[in-house]
Motif scaffolding. Structure first.
Motif, PDB file in Angstrom:
ATOM      1  N   ILE A 288      -0.042   5.432  -0.221  1.00  0.00           N
ATOM      2  CA  ILE A 288      -1.095   6.426  -0.424  1.00  0.00           C
ATOM      3  C   ILE A 288      -0.494   7.682  -1.063  1.00  0.00           C
TER       4      ILE A 288
ATOM      5  N   ILE B 243       0.838  -1.203   0.000  1.00  0.00           N
ATOM      6  CA  ILE B 243       0.000   0.000   0.000  1.00  0.00           C
ATOM      7  C   ILE B 243       0.875   1.256   0.000  1.00  0.00           C
TER       8      ILE B 243
ATOM      9  N   CYS C  87      -7.824  -4.138   0.562  1.00  0.00           N
ATOM     10  CA  CYS C  87      -8.192  -2.715   0.538  1.00  0.00           C
ATOM     11  C   CYS C  87      -9.501  -2.514  -0.228  1.00  0.00           C
ATOM     12  N   PRO C  88     -10.525  -1.906   0.419  1.00  0.00           N
ATOM     13  CA  PRO C  88     -11.823  -1.743  -0.249  1.00  0.00           C
ATOM     14  C   PRO C  88     -11.820  -0.691  -1.364  1.00  0.00           C
ATOM     15  N   VAL C  89     -10.763   0.118  -1.412  1.00  0.00           N
ATOM     16  CA  VAL C  89     -10.702   1.104  -2.501  1.00  0.00           C
ATOM     17  C   VAL C  89     -10.127   0.427  -3.746  1.00  0.00           C
TER      18      VAL C  89
ATOM     19  N   PRO D 183      -2.331   4.898   6.323  1.00  0.00           N
ATOM     20  CA  PRO D 183      -1.289   3.899   6.565  1.00  0.00           C
ATOM     21  C   PRO D 183       0.060   4.287   5.952  1.00  0.00           C
TER      22      PRO D 183
ATOM     23  N   CYS E 183      -5.642  -2.994   5.987  1.00  0.00           N
ATOM     24  CA  CYS E 183      -4.255  -3.298   5.598  1.00  0.00           C
ATOM     25  C   CYS E 183      -3.377  -3.479   6.835  1.00  0.00           C
TER      26      CYS E 183
ATOM     27  N   CYS F 166      -8.099   6.472   0.168  1.00  0.00           N
ATOM     28  CA  CYS F 166      -7.970   5.677   1.398  1.00  0.00           C
ATOM     29  C   CYS F 166      -9.093   6.077   2.345  1.00  0.00           C
ATOM     30  N   VAL F 167      -9.913   5.085   2.743  1.00  0.00           N
ATOM     31  CA  VAL F 167     -11.037   5.368   3.644  1.00  0.00           C
ATOM     32  C   VAL F 167     -10.632   5.243   5.112  1.00  0.00           C
ATOM     33  N   GLY F 168      -9.400   4.804   5.367  1.00  0.00           N
ATOM     34  CA  GLY F 168      -8.912   4.692   6.756  1.00  0.00           C
ATOM     35  C   GLY F 168      -9.505   3.519   7.514  1.00  0.00           C
ATOM     36  N   CYS F 169      -9.821   2.418   6.789  1.00  0.00           N
ATOM     37  CA  CYS F 169     -10.524   1.302   7.445  1.00  0.00           C
ATOM     38  C   CYS F 169      -9.605   0.414   8.295  1.00  0.00           C
ATOM     39  N   ASN F 170      -8.296   0.537   8.095  1.00  0.00           N
ATOM     40  CA  ASN F 170      -7.352  -0.259   8.898  1.00  0.00           C
ATOM     41  C   ASN F 170      -7.238  -1.724   8.481  1.00  0.00           C
TER      42      ASN F 170
HETATM   43  S1  SF4 Z   1      -7.040  -0.998   3.466  1.00  0.00           S
HETATM   44 FE1  SF4 Z   1      -8.180   0.727   4.305  1.00  0.00          FE
HETATM   45  S2  SF4 Z   1      -6.660   1.896   5.502  1.00  0.00           S
HETATM   46 FE2  SF4 Z   1      -5.539   0.493   4.151  1.00  0.00          FE
HETATM   47  S3  SF4 Z   1      -5.117   1.728   2.301  1.00  0.00           S
HETATM   48 FE3  SF4 Z   1      -7.018   0.613   1.911  1.00  0.00          FE
HETATM   49  S4  SF4 Z   1      -8.613   2.050   2.554  1.00  0.00           S
HETATM   50 FE4  SF4 Z   1      -6.697   2.789   3.448  1.00  0.00          FE
END
Ligand code: SF4
Ligand SMILES: Cc1cc2nc3c(=O)[nH]c(=O)nc-3n(C[C@H](O)[C@H](O)[C@H](O)COP(=O)(O)OP(=O)(O)OC[C@H]3O[C@@H](n4cnc5c(N)ncnc54)[C@H](O)[C@@H]3O)c2cc1C
Ligand code: SF4
Ligand code: SF4
Length: 388
Positions: free
Chosen positions: A4, A2, A54-56, A37, A16, A10-14
């Protein structure tokens, strides 16, 4: 691994951070107060797992719900304590009665919003009610996985992007997992939230000063809700209508949402959740007899598991069409546009006090207000004409 380079991705879901077996990813807060991250390349083995969860990166296309309901709890007190019709509590109570665990968002002792779990019905009260701040997900995906592996039922509730992150993190379907998300306008910066509280508290310790906070008190009705803060050692609570409250004004003007919320990867029910909840805005037009201004939940059923969970609870319900829900709740499908003043807000944050900055940037001229009112009147008249 990852990396960024564009914060809106990045939605900040943690997910990863929690999946990395070498603990090479840590979350760092940026100058806007959101976590991102950062990978330690010295320990990273380049296994690629963080990209797979990663959901993105693993964005899914949207869909329509299988079934749509307006619903409200029979229990008036639960409904008054909940943001909408109290459906979250009913689903959660059922899981606890079945010996399961419920994950949700609560305030910690410093009035930050964090994700946590409970195994008791009393523990659910901390999760009840919307907190309009991004919650820190911490290690809750790993904890949920452990409970599932031990054969326990788990209800995991959160924003659609948090649910999408959880599902990718788990990497397999669990029969005993029920996921519940909600229609999401977007999440404000945790740093701005704490700055706002510190301004109210006049720099007293938040832990010592605040007894409780309710973003959506219904004492004035569900549609015209109040922000209420209950101080410790004082009968004098702080009450403001949503359009007067500074923090809510900035939130609803999209001044300080997470950048990803303006390009949300989980709109249109694409998170993979079993049930999506929301406020059934417009219920007075869709099902007038259902509305008593104490809160109605919009319930969108996305899977067979969601259907049987919803059928297992005792709730006042009425089936309706998806189009009546989305008509009054565009956030189901559409990301909010950032305010034109968003970058100005963060640029001036260190030089101007928060109070005057939000007021200045959300201030509308008299002419603009009149134009908006005329616009709304035209829309309403057109809707009435179309119905005829
Ligand atoms: S998994 Fe979540 S926190 Fe990690 S890069 Fe993807 S969106 Fe961001
Ligand atoms: C940031 C945010 C934006 C929202 N935007 C919309 C919208 O645009 N349109 C709409 O119809 N509904 C929106 N909602 C959802 C709505 O306010 C209700 O939460 C939802 O309808 C469920 O209501 P309820 O009465 O069933 O239960 P409630 O008891 O009100 O819901 C509580 C549930 O919300 C979860 N929760 C609360 N705060 C957070 C948080 N910060 N992060 C993650 N989970 C949280 C709790 O864990 C619990 O599962 C939003 C909620 C939040 C938190
Ligand atoms: S590539 Fe593998 S080791 Fe490297 S940060 Fe991602 S998950 Fe961790
Ligand atoms: S708007 Fe989308 S990206 Fe933002 S918190 Fe909600 S689900 Fe996540």
């Amino acid at each position: 691994m990852i990396q960024i380079t564009d914060k809106s991705k990045c939605v900040g879901c943690n997910a990863c951070t929690q999946c990395c077996s070498t603990n090479s990813i840590a979350m760092y807060e940026d100058e806007e107060g959101f976590l991102y991250p950062v990978v330690d390349i010295k320990t990273c083995t380049d296994c690629g797992l963080c990209e797979k969860v990663c959901p993105v990166i693993n964005y899914k296309v949207g869909k329509k719900p299988n079934l749509v309901y307006a619903a409200k709890s029979h229990d008036e007190q639960i409904r008054m304590e909940s943001s909408s019709g109290g459906v979250f509590t009913l689903l959660a109570e059922q899981i606890i009665k079945d010996g399961g665990i419920v994950f949700g968002a609560r305030f910690n002792e410093n009035w930050e919003v964090i994700h946590d779990y409970t195994e008791t019905i009393e523990g659910l009260s901390a999760f009840r009610g919307s907190k309009y701040v991004q919650s820190r997900i911490g290690k809750t995906y790993s904890q949920a996985k452990q409970f599932l592996k031990a054969g326990r039922k788990v209800l995991f509730s959160g924003t659609p992007c948090q649910i999408a992150g959880l599902k990718l993190f788990l990497r397999k379907e669990y029969d005993k997992l029920l996921t519940v998300d909600f229609v999401c306008h977007g999440v404000p910066s945790p740093m701005i939230w704490i700055k706002y509280l510190s301004y109210l508290a006049d720099n007293q310790s938040l832990a010592m000063w605040i007894e409780n906070i309710n973003f959506r008190s219904k004492t004035n009705g569900w549609k015209n809700y109040n922000f209420v803060l209950y101080p410790k050692n004082s009968e004098q609570k702080f009450v403001e209508p949503l359009h007067k409250n500074l923090f809510m004004k900035g939130f609803l003007s999209d001044l300080y949402l997470r950048p990803s919320c303006h390009r949300c990867p989980t709109k249109s029910l694409s998170s993979g959740s079993d049930i999506t909840l929301g406020d059934f805005w417009g219920i007075q037009n869709v099902l007038p007899n259902f509305d008593d201004d104490k809160g109605v939940s919009l319930v969108m059923i996305n899977s067979e598991k969601g259907k049987s969970a919803f059928n297992s609870i005792d709730v006042v319900r009425q089936e309706t069409a998806y189009k009546s829900a989305v008509q009054y709740n565009p956030a189901i499908e559409i990301s909010m546009k950032p305010s034109e003043k968003r970058s100005e807000f963060f640029r001036f944050l260190s030089n101007e006090n928060l109070n005057s900055l939000i007021l200045r940037l959300t201030h509308q001229t008299f002419a603009k207000r009149i134009l908006r009112k005329i616009g709304r009147l035209i829309k309403r008249t057109m809707r009435v004409c179309l119905k005829k």
